[in-house]
Design a protein around this motif. Structure first.
Motif, PDB file in Angstrom:
ATOM      1  N   MET A 112       0.744  -1.164   0.067  1.00 58.83           N
ATOM      2  CA  MET A 112      -0.029   0.051  -0.111  1.00 58.83           C
ATOM      3  C   MET A 112       0.718   1.318   0.133  1.00 58.83           C
ATOM      4  N   TYR A 113       0.473   2.193  -0.664  1.00 61.24           N
ATOM      5  CA  TYR A 113       1.247   3.427  -0.958  1.00 61.24           C
ATOM      6  C   TYR A 113       1.227   4.200   0.545  1.00 61.24           C
ATOM      7  N   THR A 114       2.432   4.969   0.710  1.00 60.96           N
ATOM      8  CA  THR A 114       2.459   6.006   1.849  1.00 60.96           C
ATOM      9  C   THR A 114       2.798   7.117   1.360  1.00 60.96           C
ATOM     10  N   SER A 115       2.813   7.140   0.326  1.00 58.30           N
ATOM     11  CA  SER A 115       3.110   8.627  -0.377  1.00 58.30           C
ATOM     12  C   SER A 115       2.709   8.807  -1.735  1.00 58.30           C
ATOM     13  N   ILE A 116       2.225  10.160  -2.136  1.00 56.23           N
ATOM     14  CA  ILE A 116       1.789  10.134  -3.628  1.00 56.23           C
ATOM     15  C   ILE A 116       3.103  10.071  -4.432  1.00 56.23           C
ATOM     16  N   SER A 117       4.087  10.358  -3.979  1.00 57.18           N
ATOM     17  CA  SER A 117       5.322  10.258  -5.014  1.00 57.18           C
ATOM     18  C   SER A 117       5.594   8.670  -5.213  1.00 57.18           C
ATOM     19  N   HIS A 118       5.537   7.866  -4.158  1.00 58.67           N
ATOM     20  CA  HIS A 118       5.676   6.422  -4.555  1.00 58.67           C
ATOM     21  C   HIS A 118       4.708   5.952  -5.394  1.00 58.67           C
TER      22      HIS A 118
ATOM     23  N   GLY B  98     -12.368   6.931 -15.861  1.00 54.67           N
ATOM     24  CA  GLY B  98     -13.669   6.313 -15.159  1.00 54.67           C
ATOM     25  C   GLY B  98     -13.377   5.769 -13.458  1.00 54.67           C
ATOM     26  N   MET B  99     -12.155   5.141 -13.396  1.00 62.15           N
ATOM     27  CA  MET B  99     -11.949   4.724 -12.241  1.00 62.15           C
ATOM     28  C   MET B  99     -11.500   5.844 -11.275  1.00 62.15           C
ATOM     29  N   LEU B 100     -10.673   6.716 -11.853  1.00 61.87           N
ATOM     30  CA  LEU B 100     -10.241   7.828 -11.061  1.00 61.87           C
ATOM     31  C   LEU B 100     -11.408   8.745 -10.602  1.00 61.87           C
ATOM     32  N   ILE B 101     -12.470   8.774 -11.350  1.00 61.27           N
ATOM     33  CA  ILE B 101     -13.528   9.623 -11.219  1.00 61.27           C
ATOM     34  C   ILE B 101     -14.233   8.894  -9.968  1.00 61.27           C
ATOM     35  N   GLU B 102     -14.568   7.278 -10.191  1.00 65.92           N
ATOM     36  CA  GLU B 102     -15.002   6.623  -8.953  1.00 65.92           C
ATOM     37  C   GLU B 102     -14.304   6.922  -7.858  1.00 65.92           C
ATOM     38  N   PHE B 103     -12.925   7.087  -7.665  1.00 68.66           N
ATOM     39  CA  PHE B 103     -12.170   7.166  -6.572  1.00 68.66           C
ATOM     40  C   PHE B 103     -12.366   8.553  -6.084  1.00 68.66           C
ATOM     41  N   GLY B 104     -12.830   9.702  -6.761  1.00 68.10           N
ATOM     42  CA  GLY B 104     -12.960  10.812  -6.144  1.00 68.10           C
ATOM     43  C   GLY B 104     -11.736  11.726  -6.692  1.00 68.10           C
TER      44      GLY B 104
ATOM     45  N   ASP C 127     -15.439  -0.677   0.954  1.00 65.40           N
ATOM     46  CA  ASP C 127     -14.714   0.482   1.702  1.00 65.40           C
ATOM     47  C   ASP C 127     -13.422   0.276   1.720  1.00 65.40           C
ATOM     48  N   LEU C 128     -12.611   1.303   1.126  1.00 65.86           N
ATOM     49  CA  LEU C 128     -10.995   1.039   0.910  1.00 65.86           C
ATOM     50  C   LEU C 128     -10.510   2.476   1.118  1.00 65.86           C
ATOM     51  N   PRO C 129      -9.184   2.457   1.534  1.00 66.80           N
ATOM     52  CA  PRO C 129      -8.327   3.428   1.677  1.00 66.80           C
ATOM     53  C   PRO C 129      -7.995   4.150   0.305  1.00 66.80           C
ATOM     54  N   ARG C 130      -7.820   5.425   0.171  1.00 66.27           N
ATOM     55  CA  ARG C 130      -7.170   5.747  -1.217  1.00 66.27           C
ATOM     56  C   ARG C 130      -6.023   4.894  -1.653  1.00 66.27           C
ATOM     57  N   ALA C 131      -5.124   4.810  -0.943  1.00 64.54           N
ATOM     58  CA  ALA C 131      -4.026   4.029  -1.294  1.00 64.54           C
ATOM     59  C   ALA C 131      -4.315   2.641  -1.890  1.00 64.54           C
ATOM     60  N   VAL C 132      -5.152   2.146  -1.567  1.00 60.02           N
ATOM     61  CA  VAL C 132      -5.366   0.686  -2.108  1.00 60.02           C
ATOM     62  C   VAL C 132      -6.067   1.124  -3.389  1.00 60.02           C
ATOM     63  N   MET C 133      -6.932   2.037  -3.577  1.00 55.08           N
ATOM     64  CA  MET C 133      -7.755   2.460  -4.870  1.00 55.08           C
ATOM     65  C   MET C 133      -6.671   2.613  -5.732  1.00 55.08           C
ATOM     66  N   LEU C 134      -5.537   3.288  -5.530  1.00 52.55           N
ATOM     67  CA  LEU C 134      -4.562   3.633  -6.355  1.00 52.55           C
ATOM     68  C   LEU C 134      -3.655   2.357  -6.891  1.00 52.55           C
ATOM     69  N   ASN C 135      -3.567   1.590  -5.891  1.00 47.31           N
ATOM     70  CA  ASN C 135      -2.839   0.157  -6.276  1.00 47.31           C
ATOM     71  C   ASN C 135      -3.850  -0.659  -7.194  1.00 47.31           C
TER      72      ASN C 135
END
Length: 167
Positions: free
Chosen positions: A1-7, A55-61, A114-122
């Motif tokens: 899971m990501y801990t930073s946006i740069s990662h 579309g996925m990004l929009i779903e993620f907010g 229900d997911l954390p944003r870091a998981v959505m990016l993964n």
């Protein structure tokens, strides 16, 4: 899971560049390749990667521009590749501008989970990797050269004067 946006941005840029190499290797003729009449064509899988990312990004907010006319698969491999080039850059820019390292732990209900944003990016990265793998198989069937992703392809081994590993 990501801990930073740069990662995330670093991994996204690497995976998107690999996906771009695959998309750039497509030809107009190859877009019709399919495993069976019931399965997607190479073109429809390629376009799915391109059109579903926003579309996925929009779903993620994340606020991004959706792909225009996403339900119509282009007949031009170049158009698909160029559209992904833009989508990929927009993805990096939007996430970097709209989310913070701290916001990666925020929860959101997406796709009924229900997911954390870091998981959505993964999930976003795994999505393009999954479909990129499908594409490489269809590319072989269509007689195209497959670019190396995590190492040299068969053709790239040969260009280095080496034999591709058999295992």
């Amino acid at each position: 899971m990501y801990t930073s946006i740069s990662h995330f941005i670093n991994e996204w840029n690497q995976e998107a560049a690999s996906t771009q190499k695959v998309l750039d290797a497509l030809t107009d003729e190859s877009l019709q390749q399919r495993v069976s009449p019931e399965d997607r064509t190479l073109g429809s899988i390629a376009w799915h990667i391109v059109s579903s990312t926003p579309g996925m990004l929009i779903e993620f907010g994340v606020t991004v521009e959706a792909v225009k006319d996403e339900s119509t698969i282009p007949t031009s491999a170049r158009e698909i590749a160029e559209t992904f080039r833009n989508v990929s850059a927009d993805t990096s820019q939007a996430v970097e501008q709209q989310w913070t390292d701290q916001s990666l732990s925020e929860m959101k209900n997406v796709f009924g989970m229900d997911l954390p944003r870091a998981v959505m990016l993964n999930m976003l990265i795994k999505h393009i990797v999954h479909h990129r793998g499908q594409m490489t198989v269809l590319m072989r069937q269509a007689g195209l050269q497959v670019p190396g992703i995590y190492g040299p392809s068969r053709e790239e081994w040969s260009k280095m004067g080496m034999e591709a590993p058999s295992i």
